[in-house]
Scaffold this active site. Structure first.
Site: not given
Length: 276
Positions: A256, A97, A227
């Site tokens: 995610h 991320s 995601d």
């Protein structure tokens, strides 16, 4: 605690396990977490004979709760200084991320010989927020909502995210782990509110296009096809087109954080890339 001090006087916490002469694998966590998010992968790679390192980004976890420098250029410079302090050579950097953005920016600036490969998991590059140049991005109002929720009740916000879209626990039939939710909250609440607030801008508005284009090392993009935080169409599907030596691996139905919910699937893929 094991820390090093950056040039601007910030104390950065890190974990460093395994043989010092083994190939290093460096893990970069997402917002608003800490190096603890990688415990499973660190133990896995440690058992495979690697040296494993995870730091808490400034303002996060056990590092100083900075009120300045909470943006990608400084994050990347902190990694430059970490690699220098530990004399890391030929390292594999794995980022999730926001940490994936950090890896991309660091890799484009790394000192010669320090980095061999990079992995970006559910990562924010090339750029998240919608603009004239990125019309199908996520509207700014979404990130403004993040900021408002953080100010209003950070503790509740940091329960709502992992209970819902982060791990895909809001999907019908999802196997919910209360432990993962509580561990996410624990990590988040260790960090500083100012740094977390600033980091929303860092992960949503930073444009990594030129960083991705500059990379010549092998880069693996891993992304859950479901995601809900960093939608694959606006991230990995665009990022792969910018890389000179990139590979995309997607996971149908996963969220995610596929490395967290399905380490038995993701870890062997990470190891195969590390060994390739």
């Amino acid at each position: 605690m094991t820390t090093f001090t950056t040039a601007d006087g910030t104390n950065i916490f890190y974990k460093d396990w395994g043989p010092r002469d083994a190939q290093p694998v460096v893990f970069h966590h997402g917002w608003p977490l800490s190096g603890d998010d990688w415990d499973n992968q660190m133990l896995y790679f440690l058992e495979q004979g690697y040296r494993v390192i995870a730091h808490d980004r400034r303002g996060h976890g056990r590092s100083d709760q900075t009120d300045t420098g909470n943006e990608m250029d400084t994050y990347a410079q902190d990694v430059v200084e970490l690699a220098r302090a530990l004399d890391l050579k030929n390292a594999i950097h794995i980022g999730h991320s926001t940490g994936g953005g950090e890896v991309a920016r660091y890799a484009a600036r790394a000192e010669a010989g320090r980095i061999a490969k990079a992995v970006l998991i559910g990562a924010v590059p090339p750029v998240m927020v919608a603009s004239e140049a990125n019309p199908d991005g996520i509207p700014m109002e979404v990130f403004d909502g993040f900021r408002a929720a953080l100010i209003a009740n950070r503790a509740q916000f940091f329960l709502d995210i992992p209970s819902g879209p982060f791990f895909g626990f809001n999907r019908e039939g999802a196997k919910v782990s209360q432990g993962q939710i509580q561990n996410w909250w624990r990590q988040g609440m260790m960090g500083g509110a100012k740094a977390h607030y600033d980091c929303i801008k860092a992960f949503s508005e930073t444009d990594f296009t030129e960083d991705l284009k500059a990379l010549t090392i092998p880069v693996l993009l891993m992304h859950g096809e479901d995601d809900q935080i960093v939608p694959i169409a606006n991230s990995a599907h665009k990022a792969i087109k910018l890389l000179q030596n990139g590979k995309l691996k997607t996971y149908p139905g996963l969220s995610h954080a596929p490395f967290a919910t399905h380490p038995e699937v993701v870890n062997p893929d990470l190891l195969a890339f590390a060994k390739a």
